[in-house]
Motif scaffolding. Structure first.
Motif, PDB file in Angstrom:
ATOM      1  N   ARG A 182      -6.592   2.311   8.308  1.00 55.54           N
ATOM      2  CA  ARG A 182      -6.725   2.570   5.802  1.00 55.54           C
ATOM      3  C   ARG A 182      -5.709   2.675   5.489  1.00 55.54           C
ATOM      4  O   ARG A 182      -4.671   3.557   5.272  1.00 55.54           O
ATOM      5  CB  ARG A 182      -8.031   4.303   5.560  1.00 55.54           C
ATOM      6  CG  ARG A 182      -9.189   4.014   5.534  1.00 55.54           C
ATOM      7  CD  ARG A 182      -9.793   5.083   5.830  1.00 55.54           C
ATOM      8  NE  ARG A 182      -8.600   6.116   4.530  1.00 55.54           N
ATOM      9  CZ  ARG A 182      -9.036   6.444   3.143  1.00 55.54           C
ATOM     10  NH1 ARG A 182     -10.712   6.439   3.416  1.00 55.54           N
ATOM     11  NH2 ARG A 182      -9.243   7.036   2.303  1.00 55.54           N
ATOM     12  N   VAL A 186      -4.549   2.650   2.422  1.00 55.03           N
ATOM     13  CA  VAL A 186      -4.373   3.420   1.187  1.00 55.03           C
ATOM     14  C   VAL A 186      -3.877   5.101   1.664  1.00 55.03           C
ATOM     15  O   VAL A 186      -3.177   5.115   1.092  1.00 55.03           O
ATOM     16  CB  VAL A 186      -5.913   3.666   0.917  1.00 55.03           C
ATOM     17  CG1 VAL A 186      -6.707   4.604   0.773  1.00 55.03           C
ATOM     18  CG2 VAL A 186      -5.900   3.889  -0.887  1.00 55.03           C
ATOM     19  N   ASP A 187      -4.045   4.981   2.965  1.00 56.36           N
ATOM     20  CA  ASP A 187      -3.835   6.268   4.162  1.00 56.36           C
ATOM     21  C   ASP A 187      -2.121   5.911   4.460  1.00 56.36           C
ATOM     22  O   ASP A 187      -0.845   7.123   4.543  1.00 56.36           O
ATOM     23  CB  ASP A 187      -3.928   6.865   4.672  1.00 56.36           C
ATOM     24  CG  ASP A 187      -5.951   7.160   4.825  1.00 56.36           C
ATOM     25  OD1 ASP A 187      -5.877   7.379   3.914  1.00 56.36           O
ATOM     26  OD2 ASP A 187      -6.354   7.072   5.600  1.00 56.36           O
ATOM     27  N   TYR A 188      -1.418   5.165   3.871  1.00 56.38           N
ATOM     28  CA  TYR A 188       0.311   5.037   3.942  1.00 56.38           C
ATOM     29  C   TYR A 188       0.789   4.001   2.733  1.00 56.38           C
ATOM     30  O   TYR A 188       0.197   3.392   2.377  1.00 56.38           O
ATOM     31  CB  TYR A 188       0.165   4.499   5.452  1.00 56.38           C
ATOM     32  CG  TYR A 188      -0.301   4.820   6.659  1.00 56.38           C
ATOM     33  CD1 TYR A 188       0.067   5.787   7.665  1.00 56.38           C
ATOM     34  CD2 TYR A 188      -1.964   4.344   7.197  1.00 56.38           C
ATOM     35  CE1 TYR A 188      -0.591   6.400   8.784  1.00 56.38           C
ATOM     36  CE2 TYR A 188      -2.504   4.639   7.668  1.00 56.38           C
ATOM     37  CZ  TYR A 188      -1.905   5.588   8.939  1.00 56.38           C
ATOM     38  OH  TYR A 188      -2.626   6.257   9.646  1.00 56.38           O
ATOM     39  N   GLU A 189       2.009   4.591   3.324  1.00 56.25           N
ATOM     40  CA  GLU A 189       2.911   3.998   1.378  1.00 56.25           C
ATOM     41  C   GLU A 189       3.994   2.603   2.182  1.00 56.25           C
ATOM     42  O   GLU A 189       4.344   2.774   3.651  1.00 56.25           O
ATOM     43  CB  GLU A 189       4.214   4.759   1.254  1.00 56.25           C
ATOM     44  CG  GLU A 189       3.841   6.044   0.458  1.00 56.25           C
ATOM     45  CD  GLU A 189       4.640   6.617  -0.087  1.00 56.25           C
ATOM     46  OE1 GLU A 189       5.778   6.145  -0.300  1.00 56.25           O
ATOM     47  OE2 GLU A 189       3.740   8.053  -0.155  1.00 56.25           O
ATOM     48  N   THR A 242       2.220  -0.616   3.087  1.00 56.47           N
ATOM     49  CA  THR A 242       1.447  -1.439   3.314  1.00 56.47           C
ATOM     50  C   THR A 242       1.523  -2.793   3.308  1.00 56.47           C
ATOM     51  O   THR A 242       1.850  -3.037   2.218  1.00 56.47           O
ATOM     52  CB  THR A 242      -0.445  -0.616   3.938  1.00 56.47           C
ATOM     53  OG1 THR A 242      -0.335  -1.048   2.440  1.00 56.47           O
ATOM     54  CG2 THR A 242      -0.035   0.383   4.554  1.00 56.47           C
ATOM     55  N   ASP A 293      -6.465  -3.551   7.792  1.00 63.93           N
ATOM     56  CA  ASP A 293      -6.794  -3.166   6.906  1.00 63.93           C
ATOM     57  C   ASP A 293      -8.904  -2.483   7.010  1.00 63.93           C
ATOM     58  O   ASP A 293      -9.408  -3.257   6.813  1.00 63.93           O
ATOM     59  CB  ASP A 293      -6.786  -3.159   5.375  1.00 63.93           C
ATOM     60  CG  ASP A 293      -7.188  -1.970   4.334  1.00 63.93           C
ATOM     61  OD1 ASP A 293      -7.112  -0.637   4.288  1.00 63.93           O
ATOM     62  OD2 ASP A 293      -6.682  -2.104   3.032  1.00 63.93           O
TER      63      ASP A 293
END
Length: 145
Positions: free
Chosen positions: A51, A53-56, A58, A110
């Protein structure tokens, strides 16, 4: 709170001002084709779903190509082993574990696009293995034969 109308997930995302970046399908397909063109017929590629959205930090294209090895080692019996690094945005956190990479080439996709990626590869004639979990992350193996 009672819901008076049918609300879709995309409506909630729109309310929150979140815009889902589009997946670069052509770029992904091109990267997979290039990998198999450069390698033996017996080559195997692994696809992990994460996912984003869980990481900066990407990639905006929706996938990371991790098919270039960072180091190799030759064993005493002549076998070679390679190390493929995780992208920086994962910060060595992968699923349930911490690791810096893997010994086989891989792509990170993703997770919302993972099902479509698998369908695309199957339509293109690649052999897609069964879904399994590696360190808690959905994983598929891709081969030519």
């Amino acid at each position: 709170m009672a819901v008076t109308k049918f609300v879709r997930a995309q409506d909630i995302l729109k309310e929150k001002g979140f815009k889902v970046p589009p997946f670069d399908t052509a770029g992904f397909q091109n990267a997979v084709v290039e990998f198999f063109q450069k390698n033996d017929v017996s080559a195997k590629l692994t696809i992990f779903g994460v996912r984003f959205v869980d990481y900066e930090g990407t990639p905006k294209c929706g996938f990371s190509d991790c098919t270039q090895y960072s180091s190799s080692e030759t064993w005493s019996d002549g076998r070679k082993s390679f190390h493929y690094d995780l992208p920086d945005y994962l910060d060595c956190r992968f699923g349930y574990s911490a690791t810096t990479g893997f010994s086989t080439p891989f792509f990170i996709v993703d997770e919302p696009y993972l099902t479509n990626v698998v369908a695309l590869l199957k339509m293109a004639g690649f052999i897609v293995g069964r879904k399994r979990r590696v360190l808690g992350v959905p994983t598929y193996d891709i081969t030519l034969v």
